[in-house]
Each structure stands twice: as C-alpha cells, then as structure tokens.
Design an enzyme around this catalytic site. Structure first.
Site, mmCIF file in Angstrom:
data_model
loop_
_atom_site.group_PDB
_atom_site.id
_atom_site.type_symbol
_atom_site.label_atom_id
_atom_site.label_comp_id
_atom_site.label_asym_id
_atom_site.label_seq_id
_atom_site.Cartn_x
_atom_site.Cartn_y
_atom_site.Cartn_z
ATOM 1 N N HIS A 233 0.828 -1.201 0.000
ATOM 2 C CA HIS A 233 0.000 0.000 0.000
ATOM 3 C C HIS A 233 0.870 1.263 0.000
ATOM 4 O O HIS A 233 0.734 2.138 -0.851
ATOM 5 C CB HIS A 233 -0.913 -0.030 1.235
ATOM 6 C CG HIS A 233 -1.875 1.120 1.319
ATOM 7 N ND1 HIS A 233 -3.177 1.011 0.929
ATOM 8 C CD2 HIS A 233 -1.714 2.403 1.735
ATOM 9 C CE1 HIS A 233 -3.798 2.175 1.101
ATOM 10 N NE2 HIS A 233 -2.918 3.042 1.600
ATOM 11 N N GLU A 234 1.780 1.328 0.956
ATOM 12 C CA GLU A 234 2.606 2.535 1.074
ATOM 13 C C GLU A 234 3.574 2.663 -0.097
ATOM 14 O O GLU A 234 3.917 3.771 -0.514
ATOM 15 C CB GLU A 234 3.354 2.546 2.419
ATOM 16 C CG GLU A 234 2.444 2.488 3.657
ATOM 17 C CD GLU A 234 1.324 3.524 3.681
ATOM 18 O OE1 GLU A 234 1.479 4.592 3.042
ATOM 19 O OE2 GLU A 234 0.285 3.263 4.310
ATOM 20 N N GLU B 114 -4.768 7.541 -3.322
ATOM 21 C CA GLU B 114 -5.267 6.266 -2.822
ATOM 22 C C GLU B 114 -5.475 5.284 -3.979
ATOM 23 O O GLU B 114 -5.352 4.074 -3.797
ATOM 24 C CB GLU B 114 -6.562 6.510 -2.038
ATOM 25 C CG GLU B 114 -6.928 5.414 -1.066
ATOM 26 C CD GLU B 114 -5.945 5.199 0.082
ATOM 27 O OE1 GLU B 114 -5.028 6.037 0.280
ATOM 28 O OE2 GLU B 114 -6.066 4.170 0.767
ATOM 29 N N HIS C 2 1.749 4.532 -2.772
ATOM 30 C CA HIS C 2 1.812 5.985 -2.534
ATOM 31 C C HIS C 2 3.189 6.525 -2.925
ATOM 32 O O HIS C 2 3.314 7.572 -3.550
ATOM 33 C CB HIS C 2 1.577 6.284 -1.052
ATOM 34 C CG HIS C 2 0.132 6.213 -0.614
ATOM 35 N ND1 HIS C 2 -0.856 6.936 -1.215
ATOM 36 C CD2 HIS C 2 -0.468 5.511 0.388
ATOM 37 C CE1 HIS C 2 -2.022 6.693 -0.604
ATOM 38 N NE2 HIS C 2 -1.815 5.818 0.363
HETATM 39 ZN ZN ZN Z 1 -3.306 5.156 1.692
#
Ligand code: ZN
Length: 498
Positions: free
Chosen positions: A262-263, A292, A266
């Site tokens: 997830h990170e 996101e 980003h």
């Molecule tokens: Zn996030």
C-alpha cells in the site's frame, strides 16, 4: 515582461520549508523518543506558521497578478503555466481562511486527538463528545470562509479533491451501495482459515517487504522503509521517499506485506513525478483519491491477484515453513480475498470497504449540517451500520470511535478512500488495453512495464491538472464506478469457481 523566476524562487523556498516540516513529522512517527513530543509540537507549529505566512504574503499576490499575461501566452500544460495556475488557486484558498482560525483548527485538533485516543481506549463516547462538537463548530466556520457554496460540504471535500462536488460523490456512491450489498449477500460463508498464527519472524518479514518495494520499482538510494505504528508514506523530495510499515509476528497477511505494498503505491506516485517539477508545489500527487488509487492499485489490484501470489507465495512459504508449509497457494489466495462483514474499516475487504465509507460520508454531512447532534452519533452509526453490513456493533470502540479523522477535524476525507478504489479499477482497465499481458508480467515478478505506464500517464503529471482533468487524461472519461464493480464481480466469480 515579468519573469517567472521570481515566483519560482519564492515558491522553492516555501517548498523547502514544507519539506523540513515533513521531515520533522516523519521523525516524530519513526525515530523520535516519546518525551520529544511537546518540543516537536512547537517546532511543527512554527514551521507551518512560517510556511502559511510566506505563502499568503501580498508580494506573492503581486507576483501572480503580474504573471497573468505571461500565463495567457503559454501552453496551459507547460510546467510554467501550470505552476502559475495552481499557485494562484492555492493562494486564493489560503487567503480566505483567517490565520486565527487556521491555528485554532490545528491547536484544537491536537488536543481533541488526545481526548479521542483516551475515549476510544475507555470505550467512552460521552467523554469525546465535547471535543467532537468543537471540531464540528470550527469546520463549519472554515466552510463558511468559502461561502457561497452549492453544498456546505463542498469546501471540505475540496481540500482533498480540488474541484469535486458533493453531488458527484453521492452519484458514485448511489451506484455502489446496492451493488456492494448484493456482492456481500452473495459472498460464500466460509469458515475462518485455519492457518497457524505464526510465528512469522520479523527479520524474514522485513526481507520480504524490501523485496516487494524493489520489485515494484524503487531503486536503492531513493527510499527508506522503517517500522511504525500506523503505516504512512512521506515524500521529502522525488528522490527521497520515506515508506513505513508495521510488523506483527503472529499476523502476516493482516499487517506487513499489504501495508508495505500500500505505502509503496503511494511512494511510487511521488517518486514518479517529473523531475522538472521538483521543488515546486506541483511536485506532489494530484489529490487524496488519486493517491489512494495508487496505493490500492499496488496493494489490491496487483497484490491480491492470483498471478501475483503465483510469483510471490513460494518465497513467503519458504520464509515461514512452520506456519505456511501445509497451506496451499489457493488457500492463501482465498484467505487474502475473503469477503465478510467486519467492524473495523482498515481491516475491511475490498467489497465491504465501500460500505464503511458510505456510512461515514452520510454521517459527517448530517453532523456538519446540524441535522444529527453529536450526542446521537453512536445510535445513528449503529443503526445504519447494521443496515449496510448486516451485523450489530457491540461497542463504540469498534463503532464510531474507531477512526482518528473526525477528532482531527478531517471531515470530507473519508469519501476519497473509496473514490481511490473506484479510480484504481478505472486506471487498471485502461492500463490493460495498452499492456494486455500485464498479468503474465506480474506472474513473472516483472513490474517494470506496469510501473512505466503509470509513471508516463499519471505520476509524471504531479499536480499540473485537477483531479477531474487527471482522471480524464489517464482514463479517457469522468470518474465511473462500473470498472470497480466489474473488478469485484470478476473476482467473486473466480473465487467461487476455484
Ligand atoms: Zn493510503
């Protein structure tokens, strides 16, 4: 003829100061000893005040006014024209909010967050209610700075999705709600997977996490990966991305690997911004939802797919033979895609996640308009939660007290999480047109073409375009919930069939 160099120089200095603030923030959550908190709060407040003062100076308005003619003569997509346009928009917004209100918001938020944390711990909503009322009052005042707005929620949403209107979000959610409920109702009622609860030694998890960060596209020397309590990603510059994750030795797929993916999503967005935008206010992701969309694309669309696990599961299984030795690839893949109602938003699967967001989106509008009194929040939460997810909330701790956002005054933020999911599927459908063998590449552990496509079509742009323009540029049309529903339906059919 006025020169853009002066504007660039002024903005570069402000950017550098903001990055210094970001570093203080990163350090606070990753390195700082606990007792440093009070001093750090002062340092952060000072930096953000100086940034705000510098950015709202009359000299900056004069520079922007002088450059109107220059701007008109440039290609609107050029770096210079974009910089002038976006700086003007940010400037006008920042000038609308009185500095006293701005500092009241940040001061009250830090107090309210502490109150919230204690209230959640004690499962005591009543002790949080006055702080919530105060944050609502301040946010109403903030929204009034942007009157007249078609909808009082619009100015709050605009902080996260510039230019997006509340009724556009409502329209997307109106399509999602019945469809997600239908998918949830049709999900097979599977028993809890019977994996051994570890141990998953931390050192091996760290190694696997690093392998993923590198495989997804980070070269050494341009990132760090550190442990923290609540994972986040912070950019201190295009070549200095700070990723964080969270390790638990008794829980593998609930924590580090998916948090890391997830990170990393980003981070790749920030890392892929065109170097020509470095040290400007364009050197950042376009909006919360676009950001996101990238964390979700890498975590879910890529990271929960069967081809991905065909590539990566043998490594994970090899690292934890005691816990996973007799768990097949198919069992593992099913476990990380299981659809079932749960109370905590951050633990929710891809199907029920949207229902958690719809609940918050509705309630925060009613709270802000005063239609729902803060005192009545728990009851309203529990009633609507049961309607949407079909289970009864046992306590406010896992109900309306679970998220930090409202205590921090972040109203208007929640919908962007789900919009990110929606956009991730739109972008992925578009990517598959250009890279029809993307899943075969994933199965080989080769993410370079996928990363390259995303960089070229999305990441490089930074904040040059508005969110709506960015989505149109990447996907060829406006935000659309259908690709996300196709994605979820396809997944549920495949899992039922497997
Ligand atoms: Zn996030």
């Amino acid at each position: 003829m006025p020169d853009i160099t002066d504007l660039r120089r002024a903005l570069e200095e402000i950017h550098d100061l903001s990055m210094a603030g970001a570093l203080l923030g990163w350090d606070q959550q990753v390195m700082m000893p606990r007792s440093g908190a009070a001093g750090r709060a002062e340092q952060l407040a000072t930096v953000s005040r100086v940034v705000h003062e510098r950015f709202t100076r009359d000299e900056l308005r004069a520079l922007l006014d002088d450059l109107r003619q220059v701007e008109g003569s440039l290609d609107p997509l050029s770096d210079d024209a974009s910089l002038i346009r976006v700086a003007r928009r940010d400037y006008e917004k920042a000038r609308r909010v009185p500095p006293e209100l701005q500092s009241a918001l940040s001061r009250e938020a830090s107090i309210s967050m502490v109150t919230w944390a204690a209230a959640r711990e004690a499962d005591d909503f009543a002790s949080f209610r006055p702080a919530l009322e105060r944050m609502l009052e301040l946010r109403r005042e903030y929204a009034a700075c942007f009157a007249p707005a078609d909808d009082p929620y619009d100015p709050l949403l605009d902080d996260f999705e510039p230019g997006m209107r509340t009724d556009e979000v409502r329209a997307v959610f109106a399509v999602l709600e019945p469809a997600l409920r239908e998918l949830l109702a049709a999900a097979p009622d599977e028993p809890e997977p019977r994996f051994r609860p570890g141990p998953y030694p931390r050192a091996a998890q760290e190694e696997l996490s690093l392998e993923l960060v590198r495989a997804f596209g980070f070269e050494d020397g341009s990132f760090r990966l550190d442990p923290t309590v609540h994972p986040f990603c912070s950019s201190l510059g295009i070549q200095d991305i700070r990723l964080t994750t969270r390790y638990a030795e008794d829980d593998l797929y609930g924590t580090s690997l998916f948090s890391t993916m997830h990170e990393t999503g980003h981070g790749l967005y920030e890392h892929g911004i065109s170097p020509s935008l470095a040290r400007t206010l364009l050197a950042s992701g376009c909006s919360s939802a676009l950001h996101e969309s990238q964390s979700r694309l890498w975590e879910n669309v890529v990271g929960r797919s069967l081809p991905f696990w065909r590539w990566f599961y043998p490594r994970v299984q090899g690292a934890f033979p005691g816990a996973l030795g007799d768990v097949s690839l198919e069992e593992f893949h099913r476990a990380v895609n299981r659809v079932r109602p749960s109370f905590i938003r951050v633990d929710a699967d891809e199907t029920t996640y949207g229902l958690h967001i719809i609940l918050r989106f509705e309630l925060e509008q009613r709270l802000l308009s005063g239609e729902l009194a803060a005192a009545d929040l728990p009851e309203a939460w529990n009633t609507r939660f049961e309607e949407l997810l079909g289970i009864q909330v046992p306590s406010d701790r896992v109900g309306c007290l679970q998220d930090v956002h409202w205590s921090a005054g972040l109203f208007g933020y929640f919908p962007t999480y789900q919009l990110g999911n929606v956009v991730s599927a739109q972008i992925w459908e578009r990517l598959l047109v250009d890279l029809p063998d993307a899943y075969e590449q994933i199965e080989r552990g080769d993410f370079s073409a996928i990363g390259g496509w995303l960089r070229e079509h999305l990441y490089a742009l930074g904040r040059k375009l508005t969110p709506a323009e960015t989505i149109a540029h990447v996907c060829g049309g406006p935000i659309d919930p259908e690709p996300y529903l196709r994605y979820l339906r396809g997944k549920s059919t495949a899992l039922v069939g497997s």
